[in-house]
Design a protein around this motif. Sequence first.
Motif, short mmCIF file in Angstrom:
data_model
loop_
_atom_site.label_atom_id
_atom_site.label_comp_id
_atom_site.label_asym_id
_atom_site.label_seq_id
_atom_site.Cartn_x
_atom_site.Cartn_y
_atom_site.Cartn_z
N ASP A 294 14.39 -40.33 -0.42
CA ASP A 294 13.93 -38.96 -0.71
C ASP A 294 14.53 -38.43 -2.00
O ASP A 294 13.84 -37.83 -2.83
CB ASP A 294 14.31 -38.02 0.44
N GLU A 295 15.84 -38.66 -2.19
CA GLU A 295 16.50 -38.18 -3.40
C GLU A 295 15.94 -38.89 -4.62
O GLU A 295 15.72 -38.27 -5.68
CB GLU A 295 18.01 -38.40 -3.30
N LEU A 296 15.73 -40.20 -4.51
CA LEU A 296 15.17 -40.95 -5.63
C LEU A 296 13.82 -40.38 -6.05
O LEU A 296 13.55 -40.19 -7.24
CB LEU A 296 15.04 -42.43 -5.24
N LEU A 297 12.97 -40.10 -5.07
CA LEU A 297 11.64 -39.59 -5.38
C LEU A 297 11.71 -38.21 -6.03
O LEU A 297 10.94 -37.91 -6.96
CB LEU A 297 10.80 -39.52 -4.10
N ARG A 298 12.62 -37.38 -5.59
CA ARG A 298 12.72 -36.03 -6.14
C ARG A 298 13.32 -36.01 -7.55
O ARG A 298 12.96 -35.15 -8.36
CB ARG A 298 13.57 -35.16 -5.21
N GLU A 299 14.23 -36.93 -7.83
CA GLU A 299 14.99 -36.88 -9.07
C GLU A 299 14.39 -37.73 -10.20
O GLU A 299 14.70 -37.51 -11.37
CB GLU A 299 16.43 -37.35 -8.82
N SER A 300 13.55 -38.68 -9.87
CA SER A 300 13.12 -39.66 -10.87
C SER A 300 11.94 -39.16 -11.71
O SER A 300 11.02 -38.51 -11.20
CB SER A 300 12.73 -40.96 -10.19
N ASP A 301 11.98 -39.50 -12.98
CA ASP A 301 10.84 -39.27 -13.87
C ASP A 301 9.85 -40.43 -13.81
O ASP A 301 8.67 -40.27 -14.12
CB ASP A 301 11.33 -39.11 -15.31
N ILE A 302 10.37 -41.59 -13.43
CA ILE A 302 9.55 -42.79 -13.26
C ILE A 302 9.99 -43.44 -11.96
O ILE A 302 11.19 -43.66 -11.75
CB ILE A 302 9.74 -43.78 -14.43
N VAL A 303 9.05 -43.76 -11.08
CA VAL A 303 9.35 -44.46 -9.83
C VAL A 303 8.63 -45.80 -9.86
O VAL A 303 7.41 -45.85 -10.06
CB VAL A 303 8.88 -43.64 -8.61
N THR A 304 9.38 -46.88 -9.69
CA THR A 304 8.78 -48.21 -9.73
C THR A 304 9.16 -48.97 -8.47
O THR A 304 10.32 -48.96 -8.04
CB THR A 304 9.18 -48.96 -11.02
N VAL A 305 8.18 -49.64 -7.86
CA VAL A 305 8.32 -50.24 -6.54
C VAL A 305 8.43 -51.77 -6.65
O VAL A 305 7.58 -52.40 -7.30
CB VAL A 305 7.12 -49.88 -5.64
N HIS A 306 9.46 -52.32 -5.99
CA HIS A 306 9.69 -53.77 -6.05
C HIS A 306 10.23 -54.28 -4.72
O HIS A 306 11.32 -54.85 -4.65
CB HIS A 306 10.64 -54.11 -7.19
N VAL A 307 9.47 -54.08 -3.65
CA VAL A 307 9.87 -54.57 -2.32
C VAL A 307 8.77 -55.46 -1.77
O VAL A 307 7.59 -55.31 -2.13
CB VAL A 307 10.14 -53.40 -1.35
N PRO A 308 9.13 -56.40 -0.88
CA PRO A 308 8.09 -57.21 -0.22
C PRO A 308 7.43 -56.41 0.90
O PRO A 308 7.95 -55.37 1.33
CB PRO A 308 8.91 -58.38 0.35
N VAL A 309 6.31 -56.90 1.38
CA VAL A 309 5.66 -56.28 2.53
C VAL A 309 6.31 -56.78 3.81
O VAL A 309 6.31 -57.98 4.11
CB VAL A 309 4.15 -56.59 2.57
N THR A 310 6.92 -55.86 4.55
CA THR A 310 7.50 -56.15 5.85
C THR A 310 7.10 -55.01 6.79
O THR A 310 6.47 -54.05 6.36
CB THR A 310 9.03 -56.24 5.79
N ASP A 311 7.49 -55.12 8.04
CA ASP A 311 7.19 -54.03 8.98
C ASP A 311 7.81 -52.72 8.51
O ASP A 311 7.24 -51.64 8.71
CB ASP A 311 7.71 -54.38 10.37
N SER A 312 8.97 -52.80 7.86
CA SER A 312 9.66 -51.57 7.45
C SER A 312 9.17 -51.02 6.12
O SER A 312 9.41 -49.85 5.80
CB SER A 312 11.17 -51.82 7.37
N THR A 313 8.49 -51.84 5.31
CA THR A 313 8.03 -51.35 4.01
C THR A 313 6.54 -51.07 3.96
O THR A 313 6.05 -50.43 3.02
CB THR A 313 8.36 -52.36 2.89
N ARG A 314 5.79 -51.53 4.94
CA ARG A 314 4.35 -51.26 4.95
C ARG A 314 4.13 -49.74 5.06
O ARG A 314 4.62 -49.09 5.97
CB ARG A 314 3.69 -51.99 6.11
N GLY A 315 3.40 -49.18 4.10
CA GLY A 315 3.18 -47.74 4.09
C GLY A 315 4.42 -46.93 3.76
O GLY A 315 4.50 -45.74 4.08
N LEU A 316 5.38 -47.55 3.07
CA LEU A 316 6.65 -46.88 2.76
C LEU A 316 6.43 -45.60 1.94
O LEU A 316 7.12 -44.60 2.12
CB LEU A 316 7.56 -47.84 1.99
#
Length: 349
Positions: A220-242
């Motif tokens: 949540d903090e990362l999303l609020r504070e960042s000017d650029i958000v870049t995603v680098h995670v694999p698809v797992t049960d915990s990251t699907r729809g993250l």
Amino acid sequence: MKALITANFSDESLTRLTDELGMDVEYLPIADRDGRLPEDELQAHLRDTEVLIVGYEGIPEHLLDEADALQIIACARGGPDANVDIDAATEREIPVLYAPGRNAVSVADFTWGEILSLMRNIAHGHHLLHTGTYTGDARADAAGGGSREDVTWGMGNDSPYVQLKGPELAGKTVGIIGMGAVGREVAKRAQGFDVDLLGFDPYIDADAMAEHKTEKTELDELLRESDIVTVHVPVTDSTRGLIGGDEFEMMKESAYFINNARGAIIDQEALIDQLQSGGIRGAALDVYDMEPIPEDHPLLDFDNVVTTPHLAGAAEEVIDRHSEMLVDDIEAVLNDSDPTHVANEESLS
């Protein structure tokens, strides 16, 4: 031993298999085909194959039932569970080797290319030139009075200098979601841009992130504070729809969103809604919830979205890297040594 290779493979590694490891290699690379090898054809090849080096073909349990001679599976991907039934291989005591991080450098390079292209309108400017928006009769457009010639593209309020102006990177905050092999390479390349880095990854501690000049934070903090958000995670049960509607709402209206991981990690419709409402400034996407995307897809209508057809991992050096990694581990298994990357260690006991 007989080896079947359905992945693209380097000449050097092919030579190692034949000359150093004495294998009889059947090479059917992706580059020579117009798609995955048909399952019936693959099944026929597998009947007497002892070492399989697979690219993107599926290896389900029923194929393994027909592969009595198979001793090793080597998958030229970072996540072999995407196309190999690892449980079935383990039951048959077949080690599944793989190549994590093979394209980390490639994806990290591409990520910064997308960030720059998006923020400074490089791709959009290219498109406008090629579609005739900024072409016309050549003319000198100098202010006059100076001691040197000064040719510009025009200085009016509809000029590219005005319409395509974008922000510099220096002083911005970049949020990296996922600090694995790709995320760390993204962080490494960030150092030359004079940006601040935030990182979210529940599996990487703060000290490890600090080694890459990245401050560990919650999502949540990362999303609020960042000017650029870049995603680098694999698809797992915990990251699907993250990243869904609530997460996009947390981002700054001036922020840019980058996804070169997998389409399933985000709610693509929520992203489109956010772009349409002006909730974020722009996005760059290399992956989608369905691929290829249709020609009338709404993402293709945005001037502030850079779209590419799943190219981030498509660097020439990736083939050399995964080829070397897999041959090293195949040699280790054949010599009763421990391979570096095996998805089912229990198969080696």
